[in-house]
Scaffold this active site. Structure first.
Site, PDB file in Angstrom:
ATOM      1  N   GLN A 117     -10.857 -13.474  33.154  1.00  0.00           N
ATOM      2  CA  GLN A 117      -9.724 -14.632  32.951  1.00  0.00           C
ATOM      3  C   GLN A 117      -8.350 -14.393  33.744  1.00  0.00           C
ATOM      4  O   GLN A 117      -7.572 -13.585  32.985  1.00  0.00           O
ATOM      5  CB  GLN A 117      -9.393 -14.994  31.412  1.00  0.00           C
ATOM      6  CG  GLN A 117      -8.746 -16.247  31.379  1.00  0.00           C
ATOM      7  CD  GLN A 117      -8.500 -16.744  29.872  1.00  0.00           C
ATOM      8  OE1 GLN A 117      -8.380 -15.801  29.045  1.00  0.00           O
ATOM      9  NE2 GLN A 117      -8.442 -17.849  29.538  1.00  0.00           N
ATOM     10  N   HIS A 151      10.399  17.616  12.628  1.00  0.00           N
ATOM     11  CA  HIS A 151      11.329  18.448  11.748  1.00  0.00           C
ATOM     12  C   HIS A 151      11.979  17.690  10.854  1.00  0.00           C
ATOM     13  O   HIS A 151      12.789  16.584  11.379  1.00  0.00           O
ATOM     14  CB  HIS A 151      12.545  19.128  12.780  1.00  0.00           C
ATOM     15  CG  HIS A 151      12.028  19.975  14.094  1.00  0.00           C
ATOM     16  ND1 HIS A 151      11.380  21.153  13.872  1.00  0.00           N
ATOM     17  CD2 HIS A 151      12.154  19.689  15.181  1.00  0.00           C
ATOM     18  CE1 HIS A 151      10.954  21.351  15.134  1.00  0.00           C
ATOM     19  NE2 HIS A 151      11.595  20.597  16.041  1.00  0.00           N
ATOM     20  N   LEU A 211     -13.412 -12.177  23.221  1.00  0.00           N
ATOM     21  CA  LEU A 211     -12.564 -12.678  23.859  1.00  0.00           C
ATOM     22  C   LEU A 211     -11.401 -11.437  23.733  1.00  0.00           C
ATOM     23  O   LEU A 211     -10.881 -11.133  22.776  1.00  0.00           O
ATOM     24  CB  LEU A 211     -11.766 -13.761  23.481  1.00  0.00           C
ATOM     25  CG  LEU A 211     -12.830 -15.198  23.301  1.00  0.00           C
ATOM     26  CD1 LEU A 211     -11.962 -16.134  22.788  1.00  0.00           C
ATOM     27  CD2 LEU A 211     -13.540 -15.465  24.454  1.00  0.00           C
TER      28      LEU A 211
END
Length: 394
Positions: A78, A309, A6
């Site tokens: 889906q 930095h 899923l």
């Protein structure tokens, strides 16, 4: 065995990291999250894979392709996320009338537990927790599951449903369940029907992680980075110090004066240093940049992100193409030693972690000398000004 994975959800609890990508594509130790599930399924005995996609489906299809470790992959769609039973229902046309396994594509399991699940017949993965009241809890008698109760005030056991199932073929006839009070068709209702007609075995899981929220993505990387094979394939200065489980991929560069204490993974195209310090479980993503006098501790930096930095980033997740201005510092510890809290779907919730920094969406940028407080979220494309102290979500 045929296996349904899923991977259709929107990942709303993971936002802003899922604003521009589906949750299954979030990076865990150099691979998308769902790839870990798919590979584990193949190792456990999957002979066919059906991946259910929905939100930003093309990204999943393009990455996974037609096979995983030689096992064929098919896709079911889906279109509307209506629950886990509905997701499996969408996949059912791709399945033969035979037993099948269902796995959540955003969960990690130890290998032995999945092996046992595939071998057991009708079964559900179970995980023991101290407080099961916020989970689906399994009732068990004589090594058989007799029921499941969602978020009970009085739990029947301390075994929770870990979201991995081995169903009999007959369960394919039970997928059209009614909507729950949440308005979703729940796979646990299919499990309840299966319990009524079959002996369902609880398979104990030694290690399990449901990766639903940003700190769980960090935890997933902490787990899987310990399994990365150490190797120096890129360019590493003779003046750099590498220790522990560290992989520097081909095309990556580690410059003079850098110290990396693993587990750590430096992806292809990334640059580190000079004079940078990386420690803890850290992922430096493809084409990311960690510059001069920067310290990264136990963090995830995704593709094209730059911390160049005089900065400190601890216990944090930075999305793609983030840029931290010089001197940006992340706080990762509350002064009262309570667990850091983070905003999830509009609510401030505990991460359960004493140390947690920030979550930064794709494209966010900080001005120089920005301070970011523990538990702050910077949304996609957010900006901070020069010298700002950010104590609330931006």
């Amino acid at each position: 065995m045929q296996t349904v994975v899923l991977a259709a959800g929107q990942g709303t609890r993971m936002r802003p990291l899922t604003d521009r990508r589906p949750k299954p594509m979030l990076p865990v130790a150099g691979r998308p999250l769902v790839e870990h599930t798919l590979s584990a399924a193949v190792d456990a005995g999957a002979t066919r894979l059906v991946v259910v996609v929905g939100y930003k489906a093309d990204a999943v299809r393009e990455r996974i392709g037609d096979t995983v470790d030689g096992v064929p992959v098919e896709y079911a769609v889906q279109d509307e996320q209506r629950g886990t039973a509905d997701a499996v229902f969408q996949a059912s046309d791709h399945l033969d009338y035979e037993p099948f396994v269902v796995l959540n594509g955003d969960a990690l399991y130890d290998d032995q537990s999945l092996d046992d699940l595939y071998d057991a017949g009708p079964a559900v993965a179970s995980y023991r927790v101290d407080d099961p009241t916020q989970y689906g809890v399994l009732a068990v008698e004589n090594d058989r599951v007799t029921g499941i109760v969602e978020k009970p005030a009085d739990p029947p056991s301390d075994l929770i449903n870990a979201g991995a199932y081995s169903f009999p073929a007959a369960a394919l006839d039970e997928l059209d369940v009614s909507e729950s009070s949440r308005g979703e068709r729940e796979l646990t209702d299919v499990l309840e029907r299966t319990i009524e007609s079959h002996a369902v075995t609880p398979i104990p899981v030694d290690r399990w992680l449901d990766v639903g929220r940003p700190w769980e993505l960090l935890k997933a990387n902490e787990w899987k980075l310990t399994e990365v094979e150490p190797a120096i394939e890129g360019t590493v200065s003779d003046d750099a110090t590498i220790s522990g489980r560290v992989r520097v991929e081909a095309g990556a560069t580690v410059n003079d004066g850098v110290t990396i204490e693993g587990p750590a993974l430096v992806r292809s195209g990334a640059t580190v240093g000079p004079n940078a310090y990386i420690r803890g479980a850290t992922l430096v993503g493809p084409d990311a940049s960690v510059g001069h006098a920067v310290e990264i501790k136990n963090a995830v930096l995704m593709r094209d992100t730059a911390v160049n930095h005089l900065s400190y980033v601890g216990d944090s997740v930075l999305g793609r193409s983030v840029n931290f201005g010089a001197g940006t510092v992340v706080a990762n510890l509350r002064h009262d030693d309570e667990a850091v809290r983070l905003t999830v779907k509009g609510d401030r919730v505990s991460t359960g972690r004493r140390k947690f920094g920030v979550v930064v969406g794709d494209g966010a940028k900080t001005g120089i000398d920005t301070s970011l407080n523990a538990g702050v979220t910077l949304s996609t494309d957010a900006r901070t000004g020069v010298g700002e102290s950010v104590t609330k979500d931006r």
